[in-house]
Write an enzyme that holds these catalytic residues in place. Structure first.
Site, PDB file in Angstrom:
ATOM      1  N   ASP A 135     -15.601  14.570  31.995  1.00 13.54           N
ATOM      2  CA  ASP A 135     -16.011  15.190  33.256  1.00 13.54           C
ATOM      3  C   ASP A 135     -17.464  15.603  33.037  1.00 13.54           C
ATOM      4  OD1 ASP A 135     -16.164  16.360  35.697  1.00 13.54           O
ATOM      5  OD2 ASP A 135     -14.659  17.900  35.335  1.00 13.54           O
ATOM      6  N   ALA A 163     -14.642  19.912  29.072  1.00  9.36           N
ATOM      7  CA  ALA A 163     -13.572  20.607  29.794  1.00  9.36           C
ATOM      8  C   ALA A 163     -14.058  21.755  30.667  1.00  9.36           C
ATOM      9  CB  ALA A 163     -12.525  21.106  28.804  1.00  9.36           C
ATOM     10  N   CYS A 209     -19.314  14.842  39.604  1.00 12.51           N
ATOM     11  CA  CYS A 209     -19.282  15.343  40.985  1.00 12.51           C
ATOM     12  C   CYS A 209     -20.673  15.125  41.585  1.00 12.51           C
ATOM     13  CB  CYS A 209     -18.850  16.807  41.046  1.00 12.51           C
ATOM     14  SG  CYS A 209     -19.766  17.929  39.982  1.00 12.51           S
ATOM     15  N   GLY A 215     -11.733  24.028  32.621  1.00 12.49           N
ATOM     16  CA  GLY A 215     -10.437  23.396  32.412  1.00 12.49           C
ATOM     17  C   GLY A 215      -9.697  22.900  33.631  1.00 12.49           C
ATOM     18  N   GLY A 216     -10.375  22.725  34.753  1.00 11.48           N
ATOM     19  CA  GLY A 216      -9.694  22.312  35.972  1.00 11.48           C
ATOM     20  C   GLY A 216      -8.867  21.047  35.835  1.00 11.48           C
ATOM     21  N   LYS A 217      -9.449  20.012  35.239  1.00 14.56           N
ATOM     22  CA  LYS A 217      -8.712  18.744  35.117  1.00 14.56           C
ATOM     23  C   LYS A 217      -7.680  18.799  33.992  1.00 14.56           C
ATOM     24  CE  LYS A 217     -12.314  16.107  37.328  1.00 14.56           C
ATOM     25  NZ  LYS A 217     -13.138  17.320  37.609  1.00 14.56           N
TER      26      LYS A 217
END
Length: 402
Positions: free
Chosen positions: A283, A222, A336, A225-227
């Site tokens: 992520d 996480a 990313c 915590g953006g997503k």
């Protein structure tokens, strides 16, 4: 500040950045924080110059045949009047030496190798294998924000009333974009939790994860915590999203961000023991090669050894996901990065190892969640990039455990 003092600050920053140990934006922020006497116009000049040099670092080093930060700066300034910009004053840039003038008089006239022209270390240029993509990653990124839990047209109008002008993103139904550099710390809409900074590809990754309030969901890596925050907003605080990170302290930011955004359904967990998750979202820690538009210095901090460590960690996390996802559940793998080692090669190895894993049809998933034409060549996984989607480089793959 006198122009010579401005360039002395540029030189001091480049000296630290060229050590390739810490992110340039962190070093710049710390430098300015310790020098509050530097005015806003001077700050803007210094920062813009530093980033311009970083984006052209390989060409400058090639021209002057040196990686020394002062040599690189002088090469960048080769057309300027050095009697003014390197005046040797108390706070200014030191005067040029005889040797430095000789270097500037003997700059390389050779054609740039392809990887230098593309501003990419040679080993990474070969790994990416797409010259146009590499060059696109050296451009400037727009300022992307996500409308939190209010209609984005309404949010856009509120931003306009503050003198901030955004266009609608082409794909994300929550996204707003500005081509101007923004400082949102004084933005009322930001303070009130109406918007959150997030690249469009990241917004779409949260949307395509297709999380419902009834799903048992974990955002396994996480970080800040953006997503998690985006998925919680999409579901209007219904259901629960568990957030975990191997570095517990990295998740400190989630609490503050969630409070500002009015998000109440994220639960932080230290250990993951349950084996019945409907959606196990990864992520993954990665090279960050897809974010070079925002962090062009990152390419110089990455090494083959570090990449190998990341690829190993990613494979281990995928195995963790396999054992904690229930039959019929989904594993979502996101990076990313634009490197095949971390993306398609990684998920193909995982799928080949586990015969009860299948890729979902990403074209059908896209058409279900996004009201725009499918922009990708393959339905096996999604590869976002400045070339294809005008976003950061992102990789997205949803897999079902049969």
């Amino acid at each position: 500040m006198q122009i010579s003092a401005r360039y002395q600050s540029v030189y001091e920053l480049l000296t630290e950045i060229f050590k390739n140990k810490y992110p340039a934006d962190n070093l710049i922020n710390n430098y300015m924080r310790q020098r509050k006497y530097i005015g806003s116009k001077d700050r803007r000049f210094i920062v813009d110059t530093v980033w311009q040099i970083i984006r052209n670092r390989m060409k400058l080093e090639f021209d002057i045949k040196s990686a020394n930060p002062r040599d690189v700066l002088l090469c960048y300034l080769k057309e300027e009047d050095f009697d003014i910009i390197a005046d040797g004053s108390e706070y200014g840039l030191a005067k040029l030496t005889k040797e430095e003038r000789q270097k500037l008089n003997n700059l390389s006239k050779e054609c740039y190798p392809d990887y230098v022209e593309a501003e990419c270390p040679e080993w990474l240029y070969k790994k990416i294998g797409n010259p146009a993509l590499v060059k696109s990653l050296n451009g400037k990124a727009p300022a992307d924000v996500r409308a939190n839990m209010e209609n984005r047209d309404a949010v856009r109008n509120k931003l306009k009333n503050e003198g901030l002008f955004f266009s609608l993103m082409p794909y994300s139904p929550y996204g707003l974009r500005s081509e101007d550099r923004l400082n949102l710390q004084n933005c009322i809409a930001y303070k009130e939790g109406l918007i959150e900074v997030q690249d469009e590809a990241s917004q779409l990754a949260a949307l395509l994860s297709n999380v419902s309030a009834d799903d048992k969901v974990i955002d396994y890596c996480a970080g800040a915590g953006g997503k998690s925050l985006a998925m919680a907003a999409i579901n209007r605080n219904e259901g629960v999203i568990y957030a975990h990170d191997a570095d517990w302290n990295r998740m400190d930011a989630i609490k503050e961000r969630a409070s500002r955004l009015g998000i109440k359904n994220i639960r932080l967990v230290r250990e993951v023991t349950d084996t019945d998750f409907d959606k196990f979202i990864i992520d993954a820690p990665c090279s960050g090669t897809g974010t070079w538009r925002r962090s062009p210095d990152a390419k110089f901090r990455l090494s083959p050894e570090r990449l190998a460590e990341l690829v190993k960690t990613q494979a281990e996390i995928l195995e963790t996901a396999y054992h904690h996802t229930k039959t019929g559940g989904y594993i979502v793998y996101i990076t990313c990065s634009v490197l095949p080692d971390e993306n398609e090669q990684q998920v193909l190895k995982f799928k080949n190892k586990h015969k009860n894993i299948e890729f979902v049809n990403h074209k059908q998933l896209w058409q279900k969640k996004v009201d725009k034409p499918y922009p990708f060549a393959s339905s096996e996984f999604l590869q976002f990039s400045p070339l294809v989607t005008d976003t950061d480089g992102f990789f997205f793959c949803m897999m079902r455990k049969l």
